[in-house]
Scaffold this active site. Structure first.
Site, mmCIF file in Angstrom:
data_model
loop_
_atom_site.group_PDB
_atom_site.id
_atom_site.type_symbol
_atom_site.label_atom_id
_atom_site.label_comp_id
_atom_site.label_asym_id
_atom_site.label_seq_id
_atom_site.Cartn_x
_atom_site.Cartn_y
_atom_site.Cartn_z
ATOM 1 N N ARG A 89 2.682 -4.760 1.550
ATOM 2 C CA ARG A 89 3.036 -3.338 1.602
ATOM 3 C C ARG A 89 4.362 -3.084 2.336
ATOM 4 N NH1 ARG A 89 0.734 0.425 3.599
ATOM 5 N NH2 ARG A 89 1.030 1.859 1.862
ATOM 6 N N TYR A 140 -5.194 -1.813 -0.232
ATOM 7 C CA TYR A 140 -4.020 -2.395 -0.894
ATOM 8 C C TYR A 140 -3.462 -3.576 -0.088
ATOM 9 C CZ TYR A 140 -4.615 2.017 -3.320
ATOM 10 O OH TYR A 140 -5.161 3.060 -4.013
ATOM 11 N N GLY A 174 -5.599 9.946 -3.423
ATOM 12 C CA GLY A 174 -4.376 10.378 -2.742
ATOM 13 C C GLY A 174 -4.557 10.911 -1.351
ATOM 14 N N CYS A 189 9.356 -18.000 2.073
ATOM 15 C CA CYS A 189 10.803 -18.184 1.912
ATOM 16 C C CYS A 189 11.456 -16.976 1.260
ATOM 17 C CB CYS A 189 11.061 -19.437 1.091
ATOM 18 S SG CYS A 189 10.302 -20.860 1.843
ATOM 19 N N PRO A 236 -11.090 8.708 -4.212
ATOM 20 C CA PRO A 236 -10.392 8.221 -3.024
ATOM 21 C C PRO A 236 -10.488 6.704 -2.891
ATOM 22 C CG PRO A 236 -12.517 9.135 -2.407
ATOM 23 C CD PRO A 236 -12.400 9.289 -3.898
ATOM 24 N N GLY A 237 -9.410 6.088 -2.506
ATOM 25 C CA GLY A 237 -9.408 4.642 -2.253
ATOM 26 C C GLY A 237 -8.967 4.393 -0.826
ATOM 27 N N ARG A 238 -7.675 4.619 -0.587
ATOM 28 C CA ARG A 238 -7.074 4.363 0.726
ATOM 29 C C ARG A 238 -7.838 5.052 1.857
ATOM 30 N NH1 ARG A 238 -1.520 3.562 1.312
ATOM 31 N NH2 ARG A 238 -1.231 4.511 -0.730
ATOM 32 N N TYR A 258 6.999 -1.401 -0.031
ATOM 33 C CA TYR A 258 7.175 0.058 0.085
ATOM 34 C C TYR A 258 7.842 0.448 1.396
ATOM 35 C CZ TYR A 258 3.039 -0.364 -2.957
ATOM 36 O OH TYR A 258 2.131 -0.727 -3.909
HETATM 37 N N1 LLP Z 1 -6.881 7.521 -8.945
HETATM 38 C C1 LLP Z 1 -5.812 7.091 -9.614
HETATM 39 C C2 LLP Z 1 -5.634 7.492 -11.020
HETATM 40 C C3 LLP Z 1 -4.866 6.257 -8.990
HETATM 41 O O1 LLP Z 1 -3.801 5.848 -9.664
HETATM 42 C C4 LLP Z 1 -5.059 5.882 -7.631
HETATM 43 C C5 LLP Z 1 -4.117 5.003 -6.949
HETATM 44 C C6 LLP Z 1 -6.215 6.355 -6.974
HETATM 45 C C7 LLP Z 1 -7.093 7.186 -7.655
HETATM 46 C C8 LLP Z 1 -6.510 6.018 -5.545
HETATM 47 O O2 LLP Z 1 -5.562 6.564 -4.718
HETATM 48 P P1 LLP Z 1 -5.723 6.560 -3.122
HETATM 49 O O3 LLP Z 1 -6.892 7.425 -2.758
HETATM 50 O O4 LLP Z 1 -5.942 5.154 -2.704
HETATM 51 O O5 LLP Z 1 -4.440 7.113 -2.628
HETATM 52 N N2 LLP Z 1 -0.434 -0.019 -3.640
HETATM 53 C C9 LLP Z 1 -0.027 1.267 -3.127
HETATM 54 C C10 LLP Z 1 -0.921 2.381 -3.610
HETATM 55 C C11 LLP Z 1 -1.040 2.463 -5.124
HETATM 56 C C12 LLP Z 1 -1.945 3.573 -5.568
HETATM 57 C C13 LLP Z 1 -2.221 3.489 -7.019
HETATM 58 N N3 LLP Z 1 -3.109 4.480 -7.515
HETATM 59 C C14 LLP Z 1 0.032 1.191 -1.612
HETATM 60 O O6 LLP Z 1 -0.201 0.112 -1.055
HETATM 61 O O7 LLP Z 1 0.357 2.175 -0.947
#
Ligand code: LLP
Length: 421
Positions: free
Chosen positions: A310, A377, A238, A348, A272-274, A314
């Site tokens: 995205r 993403y 997050g 389309c 962390p991902g994003r 969103y």
């Molecule tokens: N942990 C859990 C349990 C999660 O559900 C997620 C993301 C993460 C970690 C990683 O979160 P981050 O650090 O990336 O915020 N497709 C959407 C985002 C979906 C996120 C889903 N869960 C977008 O493009 O904004």
């Protein structure tokens, strides 16, 4: 957004020391380009911000699961957060040791649970009472070792983010209520193969304030206080990323400052991902047509919602910039002389818009443009809609000097390969 790795030099966009024009001359467009240097820098920044907690960082591979990216993050010490058996398989292939995988997911199938047990993943993040029974029974059936369980807590805190990526409120499908967690912990003896030693929470992605996270972590700590065997707190992902130059987001340090005093003495996991990969990546396309219609200017590009969904999904904002600045605007992409244009794709759907009212200079067919902050993403959510082959992924090396096609462009045959001909 531009940053230390994604920058203009003499009016041409670069990924570290590699000109984007050099890559697209060989690979074509659309193409994703990632800076490994930036991704590793982001990982280090998170580590540095949270250093007092010495957390285990489990990169959330759902954000971008390209093997080259996974390999380098893993080599730099990251574990993996996986949400499917497919992601576990990919992470193992990229070299992570199974004990450094956390397996999350609101709907794990029996096959996925069996696979994760066979591979001996480190943690199951559990979101269902029935899931405990499944895992316990699967361990007995497969004669597996006991599994470490982190119960995912739904703290009923509403995160300040887009509703589609908010997960911690009471109405969300995610997590277990405090009541369900207390119930499970009181019934631990029913699950002799499970070690209830962790608590997990993730209240949403792209979190815009630290306070909701503080409240959620505080509630989790209050919940586990009567159970001294629970010493591991997984605080999820997050951490936010700025998509616009003027976007105000809390820094990694401000999250760390808020949470560190609460979490001292616990083993802390982050997912962390994003924040690791978003600003390390861009999607590059080419203008195909310029259309003036209904008082608007459309740049119709060869890149679409099939490659990056995205914005339609969103209403997300991605900066879009020319790969080569016109000579009259040598340094400022959003300067005088720009037009407000809609950047759209060939798909389309009226929603196939990558950017509305984007300030861009006059661009002719053939001119490349870059959609920034697209590393997370992006490709993972790409589809073959309209039978569009998914784009290649190019990775610029950690030293910034060389590049490699980490994943080639899909072919028509790839798109047919799973079907009966
Ligand atoms: N942990 C859990 C349990 C999660 O559900 C997620 C993301 C993460 C970690 C990683 O979160 P981050 O650090 O990336 O915020 N497709 C959407 C985002 C979906 C996120 C889903 N869960 C977008 O493009 O904004």
């Amino acid at each position: 957004m531009l940053n230390d790795s994604i920058q203009y030099h003499n009016g041409a966009l670069f990924c570290d020391s590699v000109a984007v024009t050099e890559i697209i001359a060989q690979v074509g467009t659309p193409v994703y380009i990632y800076s490994l240097k930036r991704a590793l820098h982001n990982l280090e920044q998170i580590r540095a911000a949270f250093h007092e907690l010495n957390p285990h960082i489990h990169y959330s591979s759902k954000a971008n699961s390209n093997l080259a990216i996974l390999k380098s993050l893993i080599q730099s010490g990251a574990g993996i957060d996986a949400v499917s058996a497919g992601e576990i398989h990919r992470a193992l292939l990229a070299g992570v040791s199974a004990e450094n995988i956390v397996f999350a997911g609101v709907g794990k199938t029996p096959n996925e649970i069996a696979y994760a047990l066979e591979q001996k993943v480190g943690w199951f993040n559990v979101e269902n009472i029935a899931e405990c029974q499944y895992i316990n029974d699967a361990i007995t059936a497969g004669k597996h070792a006991p599994a470490q369980i982190a119960l995912r807590f739904n703290p009923e805190v509403t995160a300040n983010t887009h509703p589609y990526i908010s997960t911690g409120h009471g109405g969300a499908k995610f997590g277990l209520t405090a009541e369900a967690i207390r119930y499970l912990l009181a019934q631990q003896a029913d699950y002799p193969n499970l070690k209830f030693t962790g608590i997990h929470l993730h209240i949403g992605s792209q979190l815009h304030d630290t306070d909701a996270t503080r409240q959620a972590v505080q509630a989790a700590l209050e919940l586990i206080a009567p159970y001294p065997e629970i010493r591991t707190v997984n605080i999820g992902g997050g951490l936010p990323v700025a998509y616009k130059p003027d976007e105000q987001i809390p820094s990694f340090e401000s999250f760390a400052e808020t949470l560190t005093p609460l979490l001292k003495g616990y083993t802390v996991l982050l997912e962390p991902g994003r924040s690791i990969i978003a600003d390390a990546g861009m999607l590059v396309g080419t203008v195909l047509y310029v259309k003036r219609q209904a008082g608007q200017i459309f740049y119709i590009a060869d890149v679409s919602m099939a490659e990056l969904i995205r914005t339609p999904l969103y209403n997300a904002h991605h900066e879009i910039v020319p790969v080569v600045l016109p000579e009259s605007l040598p340094t400022i992409p959003q300067g005088e002389g720009n037009f407000l244009v809609n950047v759209v794709g060939p798909v389309c759907e009226s929603s196939d818009v990558l950017g509305r009212s984007v300030p861009l200079p006059e661009m002719s067919p053939g001119a490349p443009l870059a959609i920034l902050t697209a590393g997370a993403y992006g490709m993972v959510m790409a589809s073959n809609y309209n039978q569009r082959p998914r784009p290649p992924e190019v990775v610029v090396s950690e030293d910034g000097q060389s590049w490699d096609i980490a994943r080639r462009r899909e072919t028509w045959d790839d798109m047919l390969s799973a079907e009966n001909l």
